[in-house]
Design an enzyme around this catalytic site. Sequence first.
Site, PDB file in Angstrom:
ATOM      1  N   SER A  10      -5.263  21.798  44.490  1.00  0.00           N
ATOM      2  CA  SER A  10      -5.001  20.986  43.295  1.00  0.00           C
ATOM      3  C   SER A  10      -5.375  21.737  42.023  1.00  0.00           C
ATOM      4  O   SER A  10      -5.169  21.222  40.924  1.00  0.00           O
ATOM      5  CB  SER A  10      -5.802  19.685  43.385  1.00  0.00           C
ATOM      6  OG  SER A  10      -7.132  19.985  43.774  1.00  0.00           O
ATOM      7  N   VAL A  13      -4.632  27.801  40.292  1.00  0.00           N
ATOM      8  CA  VAL A  13      -3.930  28.799  41.118  1.00  0.00           C
ATOM      9  C   VAL A  13      -3.217  28.121  42.291  1.00  0.00           C
ATOM     10  O   VAL A  13      -2.076  28.454  42.626  1.00  0.00           O
ATOM     11  CB  VAL A  13      -4.916  29.877  41.625  1.00  0.00           C
ATOM     12  CG1 VAL A  13      -4.167  30.955  42.393  1.00  0.00           C
ATOM     13  CG2 VAL A  13      -5.688  30.498  40.473  1.00  0.00           C
ATOM     14  N   GLY A  14      -3.879  27.134  42.893  1.00  0.00           N
ATOM     15  CA  GLY A  14      -3.277  26.424  44.029  1.00  0.00           C
ATOM     16  C   GLY A  14      -1.970  25.753  43.646  1.00  0.00           C
ATOM     17  O   GLY A  14      -0.975  25.829  44.386  1.00  0.00           O
ATOM     18  N   TYR A 132     -22.777  31.811  39.497  1.00  0.00           N
ATOM     19  CA  TYR A 132     -21.394  31.895  39.987  1.00  0.00           C
ATOM     20  C   TYR A 132     -21.133  33.301  40.540  1.00  0.00           C
ATOM     21  O   TYR A 132     -20.569  33.478  41.614  1.00  0.00           O
ATOM     22  CB  TYR A 132     -20.454  31.586  38.818  1.00  0.00           C
ATOM     23  CG  TYR A 132     -18.977  31.790  39.058  1.00  0.00           C
ATOM     24  CD1 TYR A 132     -18.227  30.834  39.738  1.00  0.00           C
ATOM     25  CD2 TYR A 132     -18.314  32.932  38.570  1.00  0.00           C
ATOM     26  CE1 TYR A 132     -16.857  31.005  39.931  1.00  0.00           C
ATOM     27  CE2 TYR A 132     -16.955  33.109  38.761  1.00  0.00           C
ATOM     28  CZ  TYR A 132     -16.230  32.147  39.433  1.00  0.00           C
ATOM     29  OH  TYR A 132     -14.876  32.318  39.618  1.00  0.00           O
ATOM     30  N   LYS A 136     -20.248  34.458  44.429  1.00  0.00           N
ATOM     31  CA  LYS A 136     -18.984  35.149  44.721  1.00  0.00           C
ATOM     32  C   LYS A 136     -19.243  36.529  45.346  1.00  0.00           C
ATOM     33  O   LYS A 136     -18.501  36.976  46.211  1.00  0.00           O
ATOM     34  CB  LYS A 136     -18.168  35.321  43.440  1.00  0.00           C
ATOM     35  CG  LYS A 136     -17.504  34.037  42.951  1.00  0.00           C
ATOM     36  CD  LYS A 136     -16.198  33.802  43.671  1.00  0.00           C
ATOM     37  CE  LYS A 136     -15.445  32.623  43.104  1.00  0.00           C
ATOM     38  NZ  LYS A 136     -14.316  32.215  43.940  1.00  0.00           N
ATOM     39  N   ASN A 161      -8.800  37.077  33.923  1.00  0.00           N
ATOM     40  CA  ASN A 161      -8.691  35.716  33.365  1.00  0.00           C
ATOM     41  C   ASN A 161      -7.307  35.128  33.635  1.00  0.00           C
ATOM     42  O   ASN A 161      -6.293  35.751  33.295  1.00  0.00           O
ATOM     43  CB  ASN A 161      -8.865  35.735  31.836  1.00  0.00           C
ATOM     44  CG  ASN A 161     -10.195  36.312  31.414  1.00  0.00           C
ATOM     45  OD1 ASN A 161     -10.545  37.428  31.782  1.00  0.00           O
ATOM     46  ND2 ASN A 161     -10.937  35.547  30.650  1.00  0.00           N
TER      47      ASN A 161
HETATM   48  N1  NAP Z   1      -9.589  30.248  36.372  1.00  0.00           N
HETATM   49  C1  NAP Z   1      -9.832  31.548  36.193  1.00  0.00           C
HETATM   50  O1  NAP Z   1      -9.664  32.091  35.076  1.00  0.00           O
HETATM   51  C2  NAP Z   1     -10.274  32.406  37.362  1.00  0.00           C
HETATM   52  C3  NAP Z   1     -10.442  33.793  37.138  1.00  0.00           C
HETATM   53  C4  NAP Z   1     -10.770  34.602  38.213  1.00  0.00           C
HETATM   54  C5  NAP Z   1     -10.939  34.046  39.468  1.00  0.00           C
HETATM   55  N2  NAP Z   1     -10.795  32.700  39.657  1.00  0.00           N
HETATM   56  C6  NAP Z   1     -10.956  32.187  41.035  1.00  0.00           C
HETATM   57  O2  NAP Z   1      -9.681  31.723  41.443  1.00  0.00           O
HETATM   58  C7  NAP Z   1      -9.837  30.639  42.377  1.00  0.00           C
HETATM   59  C8  NAP Z   1      -9.022  29.447  41.917  1.00  0.00           C
HETATM   60  O3  NAP Z   1      -9.538  29.012  40.646  1.00  0.00           O
HETATM   61  P1  NAP Z   1      -8.851  27.841  39.816  1.00  0.00           P
HETATM   62  O4  NAP Z   1      -8.996  28.201  38.371  1.00  0.00           O
HETATM   63  O5  NAP Z   1      -7.533  27.510  40.390  1.00  0.00           O
HETATM   64  O6  NAP Z   1      -9.884  26.641  40.087  1.00  0.00           O
HETATM   65  P2  NAP Z   1      -9.736  25.112  39.667  1.00  0.00           P
HETATM   66  O7  NAP Z   1      -8.493  24.896  38.890  1.00  0.00           O
HETATM   67  O8  NAP Z   1     -11.027  24.715  39.028  1.00  0.00           O
HETATM   68  O9  NAP Z   1      -9.589  24.372  41.064  1.00  0.00           O
HETATM   69  C9  NAP Z   1     -10.669  24.307  41.930  1.00  0.00           C
HETATM   70  C10 NAP Z   1     -10.176  23.805  43.264  1.00  0.00           C
HETATM   71  O10 NAP Z   1     -11.284  23.804  44.176  1.00  0.00           O
HETATM   72  C11 NAP Z   1     -11.334  22.562  44.830  1.00  0.00           C
HETATM   73  N3  NAP Z   1     -12.712  22.221  45.183  1.00  0.00           N
HETATM   74  C12 NAP Z   1     -13.786  22.224  44.356  1.00  0.00           C
HETATM   75  N4  NAP Z   1     -14.880  21.808  45.031  1.00  0.00           N
HETATM   76  C13 NAP Z   1     -14.477  21.555  46.314  1.00  0.00           C
HETATM   77  C14 NAP Z   1     -15.139  21.085  47.478  1.00  0.00           C
HETATM   78  N5  NAP Z   1     -16.454  20.810  47.500  1.00  0.00           N
HETATM   79  N6  NAP Z   1     -14.405  20.933  48.611  1.00  0.00           N
HETATM   80  C15 NAP Z   1     -13.085  21.198  48.628  1.00  0.00           C
HETATM   81  N7  NAP Z   1     -12.408  21.654  47.564  1.00  0.00           N
HETATM   82  C16 NAP Z   1     -13.100  21.805  46.401  1.00  0.00           C
HETATM   83  C17 NAP Z   1     -10.766  21.571  43.828  1.00  0.00           C
HETATM   84  O11 NAP Z   1     -10.321  20.411  44.517  1.00  0.00           O
HETATM   85  P3  NAP Z   1     -10.272  18.949  43.765  1.00  0.00           P
HETATM   86  O12 NAP Z   1      -9.222  19.037  42.715  1.00  0.00           O
HETATM   87  O13 NAP Z   1      -9.899  18.000  44.860  1.00  0.00           O
HETATM   88  O14 NAP Z   1     -11.638  18.745  43.204  1.00  0.00           O
HETATM   89  C18 NAP Z   1      -9.625  22.388  43.231  1.00  0.00           C
HETATM   90  O15 NAP Z   1      -8.493  22.299  44.043  1.00  0.00           O
HETATM   91  C19 NAP Z   1     -11.341  30.351  42.444  1.00  0.00           C
HETATM   92  O16 NAP Z   1     -11.869  30.942  43.599  1.00  0.00           O
HETATM   93  C20 NAP Z   1     -11.885  31.017  41.202  1.00  0.00           C
HETATM   94  O17 NAP Z   1     -13.226  31.405  41.388  1.00  0.00           O
HETATM   95  C21 NAP Z   1     -10.455  31.867  38.638  1.00  0.00           C
END
Ligand code: NAP
Length: 309
Positions: A10, A13-14, A132, A136, A161
């Site tokens: 949700s 990235v997902g 964090y 990681k 980012n």
């Molecule tokens: N955003 C960035 O700029 C960035 C940069 C570099 C790397 N990343 C990495 O890329 C990946 C994806 O990031 P994103 O930005 O897409 O994150 P996000 O939008 O914050 O989404 C986080 C996801 O993790 C799920 N989640 C959180 N806690 C959970 C739990 N206890 N059990 C099951 N699911 C859980 C959430 O589900 P719900 O919606 O159901 O809560 C949501 O689907 C992460 O590993 C992040 O560290 C992100």
Amino acid sequence: MKKVLITGSSGLVGKAIQNILPDKEQYIFITSKDADLTDMSETKRLFEKYKPTHVIHLAACVGGLYKNMNNKVEMLEQNLLMNFNIVKCAHDYKVEKLIACLSTCIFPDKTTYPINEEMLHDGPPHNSNDCYAYAKRMLEIQCNAYRENYGDNFICVIPTNIYGPYDNFNLEDGHVIPSLIHKCYLAKKEGKPFIVRGTGKPLRQFIYSEDLGKLILWVLENTNERSLILSVDKEDEVTIEHMARLIAKEFDYENNLFFDASFSDGQYKKTADNSKLMSLYNDFDFIAHEEGIKKTVKWFTNNYETARK
Ligand SMILES: NC(=O)c1ccc[n+]([C@@H]2O[C@H](COP(=O)([O-])OP(=O)(O)OC[C@H]3O[C@@H](n4cnc5c(N)ncnc54)[C@H](OP(=O)(O)O)[C@@H]3O)[C@@H](O)[C@H]2O)c1
């Protein structure tokens, strides 16, 4: 046939991966409603139910500077637990390939640039996001341990980012691009100046979420590298000012953009070296930021009521 379980479906990235998949038949999209991944018994139940052959692990407790500084215990514990449970289950349930997601922001605070895949543990991370970052980094250690001792095909991808639709647009907790989009939206609505904190001079390598999604799906099919930075070229680093101007342009609010240099700029640059990726996939066509920002602003404006903010 492959059965690919994607955690964090949700999120930013997902959702991007879901949007670009032409055929979703082989994919299982998991959110926290399906299983709390911090809970080992719920995680095991997930693997027993779906019996995935492949896993893309995106779920994480993620946030910008303020969320990281104000929620250190949560950032450490939630991420350690989720990552530990997923990697252990991927091994115990004999998953053929696991892709786990790190970030370039977990690299050492004091380092030389550009950073590459081998420099992750060369020094402590910045104090603001240390919890964090260490959680990681342990994900990488755990994946490597299984790779070295058991020959498991566990891969760590390292994006820079990210921005795009379905991001967290919260003004305090969000990352810089979604926060600025929300800020500009409100400034225009209220007829106030769009003020960006800092000088706007710091450099970043932003990647549009669907580009990252395409690269992750490419990794799933095409490479077994131990770890891989997923980023635009060093030459395509842009300033925060450049991105703020693109945002303001999208809102037709360019004449109201100001920078408040009394606020700190954070790190001046965090340049990442994508040459390993380019040596494997040199014709990947990254979207122009003008187009990426246009799509993100359009999505945010059309989904203002329901967007995470
Ligand atoms: N955003 C960035 O700029 C960035 C940069 C570099 C790397 N990343 C990495 O890329 C990946 C994806 O990031 P994103 O930005 O897409 O994150 P996000 O939008 O914050 O989404 C986080 C996801 O993790 C799920 N989640 C959180 N806690 C959970 C739990 N206890 N059990 C099951 N699911 C859980 C959430 O589900 P719900 O919606 O159901 O809560 C949501 O689907 C992460 O590993 C992040 O560290 C992100």
